[in-house]
Each structure stands twice: as structure tokens, then as C-alpha cells.
Design a protein around this motif. Structure first.
Motif, PDB file in Angstrom:
ATOM      1  N   ARG A 198       0.815  -1.219   0.000  1.00 50.20           N
ATOM      2  CA  ARG A 198       0.000   0.000   0.000  1.00 50.20           C
ATOM      3  C   ARG A 198       0.847   1.266   0.000  1.00 50.20           C
ATOM      4  O   ARG A 198       0.392   2.318  -0.415  1.00 50.20           O
ATOM      5  CB  ARG A 198      -0.934   0.018   1.207  1.00 50.20           C
ATOM      6  N   ARG A 199       2.059   1.150   0.490  1.00 53.47           N
ATOM      7  CA  ARG A 199       2.969   2.301   0.519  1.00 53.47           C
ATOM      8  C   ARG A 199       4.399   1.798   0.373  1.00 53.47           C
ATOM      9  O   ARG A 199       4.662   0.615   0.551  1.00 53.47           O
ATOM     10  CB  ARG A 199       2.777   3.130   1.789  1.00 53.47           C
ATOM     11  N   PRO A 200       5.328   2.685   0.047  1.00 58.04           N
ATOM     12  CA  PRO A 200       6.720   2.249  -0.154  1.00 58.04           C
ATOM     13  C   PRO A 200       7.327   1.632   1.106  1.00 58.04           C
ATOM     14  O   PRO A 200       6.999   2.025   2.223  1.00 58.04           O
ATOM     15  CB  PRO A 200       7.456   3.544  -0.505  1.00 58.04           C
ATOM     16  N   PHE A 201       8.203   0.672   0.890  1.00 54.68           N
ATOM     17  CA  PHE A 201       8.970   0.128   2.014  1.00 54.68           C
ATOM     18  C   PHE A 201       9.968   1.185   2.457  1.00 54.68           C
ATOM     19  O   PHE A 201      10.532   1.906   1.630  1.00 54.68           O
ATOM     20  CB  PHE A 201       9.711  -1.154   1.596  1.00 54.68           C
ATOM     21  N   ASP A 202      10.187   1.260   3.758  1.00 54.95           N
ATOM     22  CA  ASP A 202      11.169   2.218   4.271  1.00 54.95           C
ATOM     23  C   ASP A 202      12.571   1.814   3.848  1.00 54.95           C
ATOM     24  O   ASP A 202      13.369   2.654   3.432  1.00 54.95           O
ATOM     25  CB  ASP A 202      11.087   2.307   5.803  1.00 54.95           C
ATOM     26  N   ILE A 203      12.851   0.518   3.964  1.00 52.09           N
ATOM     27  CA  ILE A 203      14.195   0.029   3.639  1.00 52.09           C
ATOM     28  C   ILE A 203      14.106  -1.293   2.883  1.00 52.09           C
ATOM     29  O   ILE A 203      13.390  -2.204   3.285  1.00 52.09           O
ATOM     30  CB  ILE A 203      15.055  -0.162   4.904  1.00 52.09           C
ATOM     31  N   LEU A 204      14.852  -1.365   1.800  1.00 55.36           N
ATOM     32  CA  LEU A 204      15.048  -2.605   1.059  1.00 55.36           C
ATOM     33  C   LEU A 204      16.444  -3.101   1.409  1.00 55.36           C
ATOM     34  O   LEU A 204      17.434  -2.445   1.083  1.00 55.36           O
ATOM     35  CB  LEU A 204      14.927  -2.351  -0.453  1.00 55.36           C
ATOM     36  N   LEU A 205      16.526  -4.228   2.114  1.00 57.22           N
ATOM     37  CA  LEU A 205      17.802  -4.894   2.376  1.00 57.22           C
ATOM     38  C   LEU A 205      17.934  -5.958   1.313  1.00 57.22           C
ATOM     39  O   LEU A 205      17.124  -6.879   1.246  1.00 57.22           O
ATOM     40  CB  LEU A 205      17.786  -5.563   3.755  1.00 57.22           C
ATOM     41  N   CYS A 206      18.951  -5.832   0.474  1.00 61.34           N
ATOM     42  CA  CYS A 206      18.995  -6.635  -0.738  1.00 61.34           C
ATOM     43  C   CYS A 206      20.377  -7.222  -0.982  1.00 61.34           C
ATOM     44  O   CYS A 206      21.367  -6.502  -1.001  1.00 61.34           O
ATOM     45  CB  CYS A 206      18.590  -5.720  -1.895  1.00 61.34           C
TER      46      CYS A 206
ATOM     47  N   ALA B 276      13.065  -0.399  -8.225  1.00 61.06           N
ATOM     48  CA  ALA B 276      12.187  -0.027  -7.115  1.00 61.06           C
ATOM     49  C   ALA B 276      12.171   1.486  -6.897  1.00 61.06           C
ATOM     50  O   ALA B 276      11.118   2.079  -6.660  1.00 61.06           O
ATOM     51  CB  ALA B 276      12.632  -0.744  -5.838  1.00 61.06           C
ATOM     52  N   ALA B 277      13.328   2.105  -7.011  1.00 58.72           N
ATOM     53  CA  ALA B 277      13.416   3.556  -6.811  1.00 58.72           C
ATOM     54  C   ALA B 277      12.682   4.313  -7.916  1.00 58.72           C
ATOM     55  O   ALA B 277      11.970   5.284  -7.647  1.00 58.72           O
ATOM     56  CB  ALA B 277      14.879   3.989  -6.738  1.00 58.72           C
ATOM     57  N   GLN B 278      12.841   3.866  -9.165  1.00 55.07           N
ATOM     58  CA  GLN B 278      12.156   4.508 -10.292  1.00 55.07           C
ATOM     59  C   GLN B 278      10.651   4.516 -10.109  1.00 55.07           C
ATOM     60  O   GLN B 278       9.975   5.460 -10.502  1.00 55.07           O
ATOM     61  CB  GLN B 278      12.457   3.764 -11.603  1.00 55.07           C
ATOM     62  N   ARG B 279      10.138   3.459  -9.520  1.00 56.27           N
ATOM     63  CA  ARG B 279       8.690   3.320  -9.337  1.00 56.27           C
ATOM     64  C   ARG B 279       8.204   3.868  -7.999  1.00 56.27           C
ATOM     65  O   ARG B 279       7.021   3.760  -7.689  1.00 56.27           O
ATOM     66  CB  ARG B 279       8.298   1.843  -9.452  1.00 56.27           C
ATOM     67  N   GLY B 280       9.118   4.390  -7.181  1.00 55.78           N
ATOM     68  CA  GLY B 280       8.734   4.931  -5.884  1.00 55.78           C
ATOM     69  C   GLY B 280       8.294   3.867  -4.890  1.00 55.78           C
ATOM     70  O   GLY B 280       7.474   4.128  -4.014  1.00 55.78           O
ATOM     71  N   LEU B 281       8.886   2.677  -4.988  1.00 49.99           N
ATOM     72  CA  LEU B 281       8.472   1.555  -4.154  1.00 49.99           C
ATOM     73  C   LEU B 281       9.276   1.422  -2.861  1.00 49.99           C
ATOM     74  O   LEU B 281       8.916   0.636  -1.983  1.00 49.99           O
ATOM     75  CB  LEU B 281       8.571   0.244  -4.949  1.00 49.99           C
TER      76      LEU B 281
END
Length: 137
Positions: free
Chosen positions: A50-58, A74-79
């Protein structure tokens, strides 16, 4: 003290590393933790959120896509708001990734070498929390 309501997406293809990192984050008190073992599932989870994740640990070396590429998509799409790369690469290689992320203007908070060390992970999460508090004021 860490903000425990951060929404974190952990993407790690190695089962032991996934469980160990999940345990470490849960030991910090993070309850809004989503995990997956590949980039394709990660993208679907981010799109469905429903909203962007605060942090993507990848993990950088995923079987279906490089971590930096996943962060870019993910950044391009504002995720996502920020990302942290996890990797067994050398420090020199990780520094190169950080420079590439900067040139691409990706929201890379930093990187962590595997095996993860609790103080380093806690430091990056605290850095994120402090930056978030400053921008909210």
C-alpha cells in the motif's frame, strides 16, 4: 533507539543468510519485516504494498537480478525510500557499487559485508532513522 515500525523488505537467496538476517532484525524489535528469496518476488511484493517500504535490504548477487538493478527499478517506481546492499563481495567491489549507485542517484544508504555484524546493521538503521526525523521536522 531504533524506530521499530520501519517497513523492511529483505531479499536474500541464501536460506541461512535469510534466516540469520531475519532473526537479527527481529531481535532489534522490527515487526514489519517482509522476506523473499528473489528479485521477481520482491518486485511483486513492492508493487502490491500500500505504501513504499522504508528500507530494502537486498543481496547484491541474486539469481535473477543484481541487487543494484533491483534498487534502481524499485526507486524509479517509488516503491522504496532507502536501500542497503548485502554482499560477500570485497570492500573494493562494494565501494564501486556505492559509487555507481551515487552516479545513478539511487537511494543507497550503504552496504554491509556478509556475514553481517550486528553493530554495522544497527548503525545503518539508526542513520536512516536520524535522517528521517530531520526531514520530518
Amino acid at each position: 533507539m531504533l524506530e521499530h515500525d520501519l517497513r523492511i523488505l529483505l531479499v536474500e537467496d541464501h536460506p541461512f543468510q535469510l534466516i540469520a538476517t531475519q532473526y537479527l532484525l527481529e531481535s532489534f524489535g522490527f515487526g514489519q519485516l517482509t522476506t523473499t528469496n528473489n528479485a521477481e518476488n520482491a518486485l511483486q511484493l513492492m508493487i502490491q504494498a500500500r505504501r513504499p517500504f522504508d528500507i530494502l535490504l537486498c543481496d547484491q548477487c541474486l539469481p535473477d537480478l543484481r541487487g543494484l538493478e533491483l534498487i534502481g527499478l524499485a526507486a524509479q517506481r517509488g516503491l522504496i525510500k532507502q536501500a542497503i546492499i548485502l554482499s560477500s563481495l570485497t570492500t573494493v567491489e562494494l565501494d564501486t557499487l556505492k559509487v555507481a549507485a551515487s552516479k545513478l542517484r539511487l537511494p543507497l544508504l550503504g552496504y554491509l559485508a556478509k556475514p553481517l555484524k550486528q553493530p554495522e546493521l544497527k548503525n545503518l538503521l539508526t542513520t536512516y532513522q536520524k535522517a528521517t526525523l530531520q526531514t520530518d521536522q
